[in-house]
Design an enzyme around this catalytic site. Sequence first.
Site, PDB file in Angstrom:
ATOM      1  CG  ASN A 288      -2.540  -4.259   0.089  1.00 54.38           C
ATOM      2  OD1 ASN A 288      -2.926  -3.899  -1.634  1.00 54.38           O
ATOM      3  ND2 ASN A 288      -1.255  -4.886   0.016  1.00 54.38           N
ATOM      4  CD1 TRP A 289      -8.433  -1.602  -0.805  1.00 53.66           C
ATOM      5  CD2 TRP A 289     -10.202  -1.140  -2.594  1.00 53.66           C
ATOM      6  NE1 TRP A 289     -10.029  -0.087  -0.893  1.00 53.66           N
ATOM      7  CE2 TRP A 289     -10.209  -0.040  -1.325  1.00 53.66           C
ATOM      8  CE3 TRP A 289     -10.926  -0.819  -3.243  1.00 53.66           C
ATOM      9  CZ2 TRP A 289     -11.086   0.806  -2.083  1.00 53.66           C
ATOM     10  CZ3 TRP A 289     -11.472  -0.092  -3.728  1.00 53.66           C
ATOM     11  CH2 TRP A 289     -12.148   0.978  -3.159  1.00 53.66           C
ATOM     12  CE  LYS A 290      -3.202  -8.113   0.770  1.00 55.08           C
ATOM     13  NZ  LYS A 290      -2.710  -9.527   1.509  1.00 55.08           N
TER      14      LYS A 290
ATOM     15  CG  HIS B  33       2.543  -6.749   0.321  1.00 58.17           C
ATOM     16  ND1 HIS B  33       2.007  -8.117  -0.213  1.00 58.17           N
ATOM     17  CD2 HIS B  33       1.699  -6.163   0.945  1.00 58.17           C
ATOM     18  CE1 HIS B  33       1.003  -8.205   0.771  1.00 58.17           C
ATOM     19  NE2 HIS B  33       0.687  -6.890   1.650  1.00 58.17           N
TER      20      HIS B  33
ATOM     21  CD  GLU C 175       0.011 -10.520  -0.775  1.00 53.59           C
ATOM     22  OE1 GLU C 175      -0.968  -9.706  -1.176  1.00 53.59           O
ATOM     23  OE2 GLU C 175      -0.753 -11.323   0.595  1.00 53.59           O
TER      24      GLU C 175
ATOM     25  CD  GLU D 296       1.747  -5.534   5.251  1.00 55.92           C
ATOM     26  OE1 GLU D 296       0.780  -5.289   5.429  1.00 55.92           O
ATOM     27  OE2 GLU D 296       1.552  -6.094   3.908  1.00 55.92           O
TER      28      GLU D 296
ATOM     29  N   GLY E 258      -3.306 -12.259   6.084  1.00 55.68           N
ATOM     30  CA  GLY E 258      -4.711 -13.477   5.020  1.00 55.68           C
ATOM     31  C   GLY E 258      -4.641 -14.708   6.542  1.00 55.68           C
TER      32      GLY E 258
ATOM     33  CB  SER F 180      -4.630 -10.977  10.694  1.00 52.71           C
ATOM     34  OG  SER F 180      -4.251 -12.031   9.453  1.00 52.71           O
TER      35      SER F 180
ATOM     36  N   GLY G 249      -5.574  -5.368   5.284  1.00 53.46           N
ATOM     37  CA  GLY G 249      -5.292  -5.683   3.797  1.00 53.46           C
ATOM     38  C   GLY G 249      -7.339  -6.527   3.788  1.00 53.46           C
TER      39      GLY G 249
HETATM   40  P1  13P Z   1      -3.831  -9.033   5.863  1.00 50.23           P
HETATM   41  O1  13P Z   1      -5.312  -7.890   6.383  1.00 50.23           O
HETATM   42  O2  13P Z   1      -5.590  -9.476   5.112  1.00 50.23           O
HETATM   43  O3  13P Z   1      -3.911  -9.614   6.260  1.00 50.23           O
HETATM   44  O4  13P Z   1      -3.165  -8.391   4.263  1.00 50.23           O
HETATM   45  C1  13P Z   1      -2.388  -7.022   4.881  1.00 50.23           C
HETATM   46  C2  13P Z   1      -1.764  -7.524   4.014  1.00 50.23           C
HETATM   47  O5  13P Z   1      -1.177  -8.058   3.639  1.00 50.23           O
HETATM   48  C3  13P Z   1      -1.553  -5.199   3.942  1.00 50.23           C
HETATM   49  O6  13P Z   1      -0.715  -5.505   3.010  1.00 50.23           O
END
Ligand code: 13P
Length: 257
Positions: A10-12, A95, A97, A171, A177, A218, A239
């Site tokens: 997930n590149w966000k 997600h 977020e 998650e 993150g 993470s 992420g």
């Molecule tokens: P991180 O791997 O950066 O913690 O993010 C996880 C995430 O939200 C994947 O969708």
Amino acid sequence: MMRKPFVAGNWKMYKTVAEARHLISELVPGLQAIDAVEKVLCPPFTALLAAAALLEGTDIGLGAQNMHWELSGAYTGEISPVMIAELCRYVIIGHSERRTYFGETDDTVNRKVQAALAQGLTPIVCVGETLEENEAGQTADVVARQVRLGLSGLSGVIEQAGAGAFVVAYEPVWAIGTGRPSTAQGAAKVVREIIRPVLAELFGDMTAQGVRVLYGGSVNAKNAAEFFAEAEIDGALVGGASLKAAEFIQIVQAAAG
Ligand code: 13P
């Protein structure tokens, strides 16, 4: 029940089109060599067209990070399931977020999951408790509710389409993150004691055993193997570490066993 390992990046909100092209060109040779894992890249919308062209003819799937549930309409700034399905096979839904910053609810998650399946997309449905909920001992209630409501009204569709038609990602919000992942055992316990039993309640035991359930939060090249060693964890939604080609390839290799 054999479940093919599944790892999605997930590149966000990272990577311009030019940067996406560069990262994909670094990823393709390494990822293509790993057959045993279903691999998916989820760049931002603006990079999907370029990504689709670069991934054509590879066994690396493309996913979007969100979509609207209506097929078309006056929804300024939104992207429809039909538009996603033109370029992608997968879409991340719900997600944390999106839930935290953009007002997504279990109801909108459910609409989006229904719409994705109707377009033949494979939704990656995200669930997970916040730190506050975790500390208040509400993990089981919150995760069970998110799975139950997010996937409600789908038993007919899933009976037809099968357990592979969607993927669930656990998650925990406090692990995203933060560099502070869940323990592998803790994540596996949530999958075994909460997520699969609710899937069984919704779709029956057989289907529940066939659904891939990922861990996210993470995950990196150092800790990935610990998660994949848990029988209940079928892969990862990655992420930050998915933005680094060598590290993401190592994670996918770890999933191949
Ligand atoms: P991180 O791997 O950066 O913690 O993010 C996880 C995430 O939200 C994947 O969708």
